[in-house]
Design an enzyme around this catalytic site. Structure first.
Site, PDB file in Angstrom:
ATOM      1  N   GLY A  11     -95.347 -34.983  15.039  1.00  0.00           N
ATOM      2  CA  GLY A  11     -96.043 -34.036  15.379  1.00  0.00           C
ATOM      3  C   GLY A  11     -97.926 -34.464  14.650  1.00  0.00           C
ATOM      4  N   PHE A  12     -98.334 -33.208  15.290  1.00  0.00           N
ATOM      5  CA  PHE A  12     -99.846 -33.377  14.985  1.00  0.00           C
ATOM      6  C   PHE A  12    -100.323 -33.348  12.822  1.00  0.00           C
ATOM      7  CE2 PHE A  12    -103.303 -30.311  12.883  1.00  0.00           C
ATOM      8  CZ  PHE A  12    -104.902 -31.884  13.253  1.00  0.00           C
ATOM      9  N   ASN A  33     -87.786 -34.141  17.853  1.00  0.00           N
ATOM     10  CA  ASN A  33     -87.227 -34.064  19.559  1.00  0.00           C
ATOM     11  C   ASN A  33     -87.876 -34.172  20.124  1.00  0.00           C
ATOM     12  OD1 ASN A  33     -88.403 -31.744  19.181  1.00  0.00           O
ATOM     13  ND2 ASN A  33     -87.136 -30.244  20.139  1.00  0.00           N
ATOM     14  N   SER A  74     -91.433 -27.304  13.878  1.00  0.00           N
ATOM     15  CA  SER A  74     -92.115 -26.520  14.829  1.00  0.00           C
ATOM     16  C   SER A  74     -92.903 -26.426  15.774  1.00  0.00           C
ATOM     17  CB  SER A  74     -92.072 -25.245  13.486  1.00  0.00           C
ATOM     18  OG  SER A  74     -92.081 -23.655  13.896  1.00  0.00           O
ATOM     19  N   THR A  91     -85.283 -22.864  16.573  1.00  0.00           N
ATOM     20  CA  THR A  91     -85.955 -23.749  14.982  1.00  0.00           C
ATOM     21  C   THR A  91     -86.110 -23.977  13.900  1.00  0.00           C
ATOM     22  OG1 THR A  91     -86.588 -25.400  17.047  1.00  0.00           O
ATOM     23  CG2 THR A  91     -88.170 -25.789  15.346  1.00  0.00           C
ATOM     24  N   ASN A  98     -79.773 -25.992   8.346  1.00  0.00           N
ATOM     25  CA  ASN A  98     -79.584 -27.588   8.237  1.00  0.00           C
ATOM     26  C   ASN A  98     -80.264 -28.412   7.180  1.00  0.00           C
ATOM     27  OD1 ASN A  98     -77.686 -27.099  10.218  1.00  0.00           O
ATOM     28  ND2 ASN A  98     -78.972 -27.199  12.063  1.00  0.00           N
ATOM     29  N   TYR A 144     -92.445 -16.728  16.215  1.00  0.00           N
ATOM     30  CA  TYR A 144     -93.367 -18.050  15.474  1.00  0.00           C
ATOM     31  C   TYR A 144     -92.863 -17.260  14.177  1.00  0.00           C
ATOM     32  CZ  TYR A 144     -96.201 -21.230  13.603  1.00  0.00           C
ATOM     33  OH  TYR A 144     -96.469 -22.236  12.791  1.00  0.00           O
ATOM     34  N   GLN A 161     -80.314 -18.367  -5.112  1.00  0.00           N
ATOM     35  CA  GLN A 161     -78.785 -18.828  -4.841  1.00  0.00           C
ATOM     36  C   GLN A 161     -77.834 -20.007  -5.442  1.00  0.00           C
ATOM     37  OE1 GLN A 161     -77.621 -16.606  -1.580  1.00  0.00           O
ATOM     38  NE2 GLN A 161     -75.103 -17.876  -1.860  1.00  0.00           N
ATOM     39  N   THR A 174    -105.364 -26.187  11.186  1.00  0.00           N
ATOM     40  CA  THR A 174    -105.997 -26.810  11.001  1.00  0.00           C
ATOM     41  C   THR A 174    -106.104 -27.321  11.801  1.00  0.00           C
ATOM     42  OG1 THR A 174    -104.399 -26.897   8.878  1.00  0.00           O
ATOM     43  CG2 THR A 174    -105.382 -29.558   9.767  1.00  0.00           C
TER      44      THR A 174
END
Ligand code: NAD
Ligand code: UDP
Length: 311
Positions: A11-12, A33, A74, A91, A98, A144, A161, A174
């Site tokens: 991404g950017f 992805n 994201s 996501t 994950n 979002y 935890q 940005t």
């Protein structure tokens, strides 16, 4: 040499971070992805033996052996994250679970790219990290905003935890080279419209404000945050505290591009925040970080990228 995972690395912001970490001598695994990322952003890295690209959707588990995780995957632009809002929430929530699971298994530090959007349409101005925000949980931006808020919750709970070494940064608007041309964000939209002498589309009256950070400044802050001591979990705001109205931004871009564009006013999207400006005292204090590149200079660096891409 560290082996570093960057989710959303095509991404950017992620692609600038890949460049920075490779420059520092590390090994980079970019997981993406390509939902909004572009191969072009990392094309120059594909022959680098310290760079590896994996096409993978982080809502599904992933098993790798790495020393650090920068979790950026994201969609970030409103038109992108609203295109498939359920996937955006997945996501941010399943992706965080994950990646935190991986950090826990490997006992490695993990940084979350959170956002100023967690402050919603803020009632406190400028926004400090201690502000809880004013967020609509059922609106078009919620996938979002709430997705990122839940990701922050998960990060804090894995730290409390499971003692996972977490770092949370809240990134404010940005901009810079490698932004997707079709992302509909204000800086890319206005520069493209100005270069094409097309009408500059201001949503609302243009009195809403944003504070714009040049991407080189931001990635230096992200790197510093990852490399502070384990006790610094954040959240820490990263952004440029100089605030502009959207009308001021439009005029500045018209001037810098010598454009013949006229300004047109369109309706304001629902839940569009009226003001946004980071208080960056915490970043100054604990990271010794502040942005160096002001808006005019940053726009002058970004405009040639858009000129090249439009050719
Ligand atoms: P971007 O859309 O250019 O990059 C996001 C990357 O994540 C893309 O390459 C995309 O393909 C990838 N991605 C999305 N969903 C994925 C999934 N399920 N699995 C794997 N990869 C996935 O956006 P950006 O501006 O570079 O933003 C990067 C991060 O910074 C995001 O987490 C965003 O929320 C955060 N952020 C950005 C800004 C900003 O102004 N650019 C502001 C606040 C926060
Ligand atoms: N905006 C605008 N014209 C555009 C694109 C955006 O006036 O062509 C406005 C938008 O309504 C918002 C601000 O610019 O008030 C920043 O929008 P962007 O989508 O870049 O980011 P965010 O709203 O997430 O800060």
């Amino acid at each position: 040499m560290k082996k570093i995972l960057i989710t959303g690395g095509a991404g950017f912001i992620g692609s600038h971070l890949c460049d920075l970490l490779l420059e520092k001598g590390d090994e980079v695994i970019c997981v993406d992805n390509f939902f909004t990322g572009q191969k072009n952003n990392i094309l120059h890295l594909l022959n680098n033996h310290r760079f590896e690209l994996i096409r993978h959707d982080i809502t599904w588990p992933l098993y790798l052996e790495v020393d650090q995780i920068y979790h950026l995957a994201s969609p970030a632009a409103p038109i992108h994250y609203q295109k498939d809002p359920v996937q955006t929430t997945k996501t941010n929530v399943l992706g965080a679970i994950n990646m935190l699971g991986m950090a826990k298994r490997l006992d490695v530090p993990i940084l979350l790219a959170s956002t100023s959007e967690i402050y919603g349409d803020p009632k406190e101005h400028p926004q400090k990290e201690s502000y809880w925000g004013n967020v609509n949980c059922i609106g078009p931006r919620s996938c979002y905003d709430e997705g990122k808020r839940c990701a922050e919750t998960l990060f804090m709970d894995y730290w409390r935890q499971n003692k996972v070494r977490i770092k949370i940064i809240r990134i404010f608007n940005t901009y810079g080279p490698k932004m997707a041309l079709n992302d509909g964000r204000v800086v890319s939209n206005f520069i493209i419209q100005a270069l094409q002498n097309k009408p500059i589309t201001i949503y609302g009256k243009g009195s809403q404000t944003r504070s714009f950070c040049y991407v080189d400044d931001l990635v230096k802050g992200i790197y510093k945050m990852m490399n502070t001591g384990n006790r610094v979990t954040g959240p820490v705001n990263l952004g440029n505290p100089n605030e502009f109205t959207i009308l001021q931004l439009a005029k500045q871009i018209i001037k810098l591009t010598n454009s013949k564009s006229k300004i047109v006013f369109k309706s304001l999207p629902q839940d569009d925040p009226k003001q946004r400006r980071p208080n960056i005292n915490l970043a100054k204090q604990i990271l010794n970080w502040k942005p160096e590149i002001e808006l005019k200079e940053g726009l002058e660096k970004a405009i040639p990228y858009f000129q090249r891409e439009l050719r």
